[in-house]
Design an enzyme around this catalytic site. Structure first.
Site, PDB file in Angstrom:
ATOM      1  N   SER A  95      54.917 175.696   5.222  1.00 42.70           N
ATOM      2  CA  SER A  95      56.042 174.820   5.515  1.00 42.70           C
ATOM      3  C   SER A  95      55.865 174.161   6.885  1.00 42.70           C
ATOM      4  O   SER A  95      54.858 173.512   7.138  1.00 42.70           O
ATOM      5  CB  SER A  95      57.349 175.618   5.410  1.00 42.70           C
ATOM      6  N   ASP A 217      59.776 171.647  -5.847  1.00 39.67           N
ATOM      7  CA  ASP A 217      60.060 172.200  -4.527  1.00 39.67           C
ATOM      8  C   ASP A 217      61.234 171.428  -3.941  1.00 39.67           C
ATOM      9  O   ASP A 217      61.123 170.236  -3.652  1.00 39.67           O
ATOM     10  CB  ASP A 217      58.818 172.067  -3.633  1.00 39.67           C
ATOM     11  N   HIS A 245      59.646 176.820  -2.757  1.00 38.00           N
ATOM     12  CA  HIS A 245      59.019 176.441  -1.491  1.00 38.00           C
ATOM     13  C   HIS A 245      58.149 177.551  -0.896  1.00 38.00           C
ATOM     14  O   HIS A 245      57.560 177.366   0.163  1.00 38.00           O
ATOM     15  CB  HIS A 245      60.124 176.061  -0.493  1.00 38.00           C
TER      16      HIS A 245
END
Length: 267
Positions: A95, A217, A245
Site C-alpha cells: 500500500s 480493491d 487490499h
C-alpha cells in the site's frame, strides 16, 4: 539512536542470501508479513521492521513534523538499510509503503536495487483524468471520522479495506491491528497517506519494479495499477487472483508466488 530498536527491526531467513525488506502499510505492522516470510526465508535474508508508531517500535521516537510527509518514513527505511549495511536490497512495500519505497530508492539508490509494490496507490484522490478511487469529499469524511472516533473508524473501515466478506476473520485481524496502533500517531500517518500525491516520483524509478494489483480493491482500483505500471519505465504489472487490499493475508500463495518469481529473475 539505536535504529534497530526504534523500528523494531527483525532479521531472519538465509544470512548469506540477497536482502529483501518487507514494509507494512498504514495501521499495520511487520506481523502482517508472517505468511510471506516462510516463502522467502530459505533463499533470502529477510528484514522486517515497524514504522515509528506501529507494532513494537519506539513510540518516544515519534515526530509529528518528520512523519507529516512520506519522506520522513522513507528516511526511516534508509536508516534501517544503513544500520544493516544493506546493498541492492529488494524492497517489498504494501500500500502506501510502495510509495515510501520509491522515495527511499531515490534517497539511497545504492541501498535499494528493486521494488515490489503490493496494491500501490500514488494518489487516492481523483484528479481530472486520473482515478484514484476517492473524491476529495470522500477523503475529508474519512479523515474526519478517523479524527473523531479512531476505534469506531477502525471497526467500520477494516472490513471494507480487507474485502473478502465471506472471511470475516481477516477483517477482524486488520481491525485489531488498527486498534493496536497509537491513535494520535495513526492520525498523522493517515493524513500523510491519504493526502499524498506521489505520481511525479514514479517517473524517477530506475530499478526493476513489480506492480501487484488485485482483481477488486476498494482502496486501489485497477486503474491505479495501470497508471503506476505505465508511469514506471520497464515495470511489470501482475494482477493477482485476489480481492481486497491485503493480498499477502487474503491470498498469500498467489502473492508469494508473484514475489518469488520476480525476485528469482533478479538473481
Amino acid at each position: 539512536m539505536d535504529i534497530r530498536r526504534r523500528n523494531n527491526v527483525t532479521v531472519t531467513g538465509n544470512p548469506q542470501g540477497p536482502a529483501v525488506v518487507l514494509a507494512h502499510g498504514f495501521g499495520c505492522d511487520q506481523n502482517m508479513w508472517r505468511l510471506t516470510v516462510p516463502a522467502l526465508a530459505e533463499d533470502y535474508r529477510v528484514v522486517l521492521f515497524d514504522y515509528v508508531g506501529a507494532g513494537g517500535s519506539d513510540l518516544s521516537a515519534f515526530s509529528r513534523d518528520r512523519y507529516a510527509t512520506l519522506g520522513g518514513y522513507a528516511q526511516d527505511v534508509v536508516e534501517v538499510c544503513e544500520a544493516l549495511d544493506l546493498r541492492d536490497a529488494a524492497f517489498v512495500g504494501h500500500s502506501v509503503s510502495s510509495m515510501i519505497g520509491v522515495l527511499a530508492a531515490g534517497l539511497a539508490p545504492e541501498r535499494i536495487g528493486a521494488l515490489v509494490m503490493v496494491a500501490p496507490s500514488p494518489r487516492y484522490i481523483d484528479d481530472e483524468d486520473y482515478r484514484g478511487g476517492f473524491s476529495a469529499e470522500d477523503i475529508d469524511e474519512l479523515l474526519e471520522s478517523l479524527e473523531s472516533n479512531y476505534l469506531g473508524w477502525s471497526a467500520a473501515m477494516a472490513p471494507v479495506i480487507m474485502g473478502n466478506a465471506e472471511r470475516p476473520e481477516l477483517g477482524e485481524e486488520l481491525k485489531n491491528s488498527f486498534c493496536a496502533t497509537d491513535p494520535d500517531m495513526a492520525r498523522v500517518f493517515a493524513h500523510t497517506t491519504f493526502l499524498s500525491d506521489s505520481r511525479d516520483d514514479l517517473k524517477s524509478v530506475g530499478v526493476p519494479t513489480l506492480v501487484l494489483e488485485c482483481t477488486q480493491d476498494a482502496i486501489a482500483p485497477r486503474e491505479v495499477g495501470a497508471f503506476v505500471h505505465e508511469a514506471i519505465p520497464g515495470s511489470t504489472l501482475a494482477t493477482l487472483d485476489a480481492t481486497g487490499h491485503c493480498p499477502h493475508l487474503s491470498a498469500p500463495e498467489a502473492t508469494n508466488e508473484a514475489i518469488t518469481t520476480f525476485l528469482a529473475g533478479l538473481r
